[in-house]
Design a protein around this motif. Sequence first.
Motif, short mmCIF file in Angstrom:
data_model
loop_
_atom_site.label_atom_id
_atom_site.label_comp_id
_atom_site.label_asym_id
_atom_site.label_seq_id
_atom_site.Cartn_x
_atom_site.Cartn_y
_atom_site.Cartn_z
N VAL A 21 0.86 -1.19 0.00
CA VAL A 21 0.00 0.00 0.00
C VAL A 21 0.90 1.24 0.00
CG1 VAL A 21 -1.78 1.29 1.23
CG2 VAL A 21 -1.87 -1.20 1.17
N TYR A 68 -3.39 -11.49 0.05
CA TYR A 68 -2.34 -11.07 -0.88
C TYR A 68 -1.31 -12.18 -1.06
CZ TYR A 68 1.55 -8.26 -2.71
OH TYR A 68 2.59 -7.76 -3.47
N LYS A 115 -8.43 3.07 -4.32
CA LYS A 115 -9.55 3.44 -3.46
C LYS A 115 -9.14 4.49 -2.43
CE LYS A 115 -12.47 -0.59 -4.11
NZ LYS A 115 -13.27 -1.68 -3.51
N TRP A 173 -8.99 1.72 7.89
CA TRP A 173 -9.58 0.47 7.37
C TRP A 173 -8.47 -0.53 7.05
CZ3 TRP A 173 -9.41 -2.53 2.99
CH2 TRP A 173 -10.52 -3.33 2.68
N ILE A 174 -7.41 -0.04 6.39
CA ILE A 174 -6.26 -0.90 6.08
C ILE A 174 -5.68 -1.50 7.36
CG2 ILE A 174 -3.90 -0.95 5.16
CD1 ILE A 174 -5.78 -0.58 2.89
N GLU A 185 -5.60 -5.49 8.39
CA GLU A 185 -4.24 -5.75 7.91
C GLU A 185 -3.93 -7.23 7.80
OE1 GLU A 185 0.37 -4.55 9.13
OE2 GLU A 185 -1.32 -3.49 10.01
N LEU A 197 -5.91 -8.81 4.85
CA LEU A 197 -5.40 -8.33 3.57
C LEU A 197 -4.06 -9.00 3.23
CD1 LEU A 197 -6.25 -4.56 4.04
CD2 LEU A 197 -7.28 -6.06 2.33
N VAL A 217 -12.36 2.12 2.01
CA VAL A 217 -10.94 1.97 2.29
C VAL A 217 -10.35 3.31 2.75
CG1 VAL A 217 -8.68 1.41 1.33
CG2 VAL A 217 -10.70 0.11 0.62
N LEU A 253 -6.49 -1.30 -3.94
CA LEU A 253 -6.45 -0.65 -2.63
C LEU A 253 -5.86 0.76 -2.74
CD1 LEU A 253 -5.26 -3.60 -0.37
CD2 LEU A 253 -7.54 -2.61 -0.47
N ASN A 254 -4.78 0.90 -3.50
CA ASN A 254 -4.17 2.22 -3.66
C ASN A 254 -5.09 3.18 -4.41
OD1 ASN A 254 -1.35 2.26 -2.52
ND2 ASN A 254 -1.20 0.42 -3.76
N ASP A 300 -16.25 -3.04 -0.14
CA ASP A 300 -14.79 -2.98 -0.09
C ASP A 300 -14.19 -4.22 0.56
OD1 ASP A 300 -15.01 -0.57 -1.34
OD2 ASP A 300 -13.96 0.60 0.17
N GLU A 301 -14.91 -4.81 1.52
CA GLU A 301 -14.41 -6.01 2.19
C GLU A 301 -14.37 -7.23 1.27
OE1 GLU A 301 -16.75 -4.03 3.35
OE2 GLU A 301 -16.24 -3.41 5.39
#
Length: 366
Positions: A5, A134, A153, A122-123, A127, A130, A118, A150-151, A329-330
């Motif tokens: 991120v 990933y 949003k 939220w990140i 964490e 995510l 996001v 993510l970036n 978003d989730e």
Amino acid sequence: MLPFVKEENTLWDYLKTVGKPVVLYGTGDGADKVIARLEKNGTAVSGIFASDEFVRGQQFHGFTVRKYSELLALRENVIVLIAFASELPEVLDRFYKLAEVHETYAPHVPVFSGDQTVTPEWIHKYEAELQTVYDRLADVASRETFAAVLNYKLSGKLSYLQECTTKRDDDLKELFSFGEEETYVDAGAYDGDTVKEFLNLSGHRYKKIVALEPDPKNFRKLTEFIRQNGLNAVSSLQAGVWSECGLLELNGNGGRQSTFRKPSGHKKIKTQQVDVVSVDSVLGNDHADYMKFDVEGVEKEALTGAAQHLVPDCNGVLPKLLIAAYHHDEDIFALPLLLWELQPDYKIYLRKHPYVPAWEINIFAK
């Protein structure tokens, strides 16, 4: 912050401090959402623009709507916020052309009322989830897409969407293979467009198609598509897809976005009670080879209702799955985690198809 991120703040934080006039390209529900968020942010709007063919001297939020061509020719140093969604190539070209002339963003706003979006907080909150998703995604392109979404949003920067966008047809052909005797379940069949997609991929050879669509207007279009194309072995059901059978309130006026969730920003929307079914109840003892879930925000419930059929066939092959992962978003982490809980053997790929804002994010599982 997670290492993939890059953005540390949100677009809304940036707009508070940048000190430039902010104008909108677009009117309608999307613009209503953006304006509401700007007002909450304490950021003023300085003008409203729309595509030339839609400008008729109308008023919107107290502004006389001006033309896109005027915005392109504007000498003033402004920030442009894209305030509507599109997948049309000619409209996407307009977005990117704007970005060459002005500082341009496509703000991310929620599809459904009450949804979290996001943010750095939220990140931090998600964490662990995510990072887990990933790390487990099946290829580099999936991880790059995950990070870019993510970036985007956080920042609203079009470049993140551009760099990860691929073509849906290419991805289907690259990631999946289709046999001649497959059973296809189309959850959210709309007007038959994704039935047509499957027919093209399978060479019009298949065993059975089960097409489910809850909206009455859409269902009429679906059945007409089936009739006009003389399709055999097609079971079309006017029903939504859920974790179990029952009745639910459907919000929708026809079109793609009829939903069982409460849409955000819509002033007037018709509600009606419709049947819902689980995929497990519809398939019974049949095995599905391919299932598509694009059910306007209830993908989690739909997958749960298909759990009994996420099993290998007699050759040890799991059903191919195509799952929309952009309504909440989730979804980008919650749907993969749910799928692995239901069937740990799935390989999951993530792809982003042409759309601004970050719609058409899709999970390919096999």
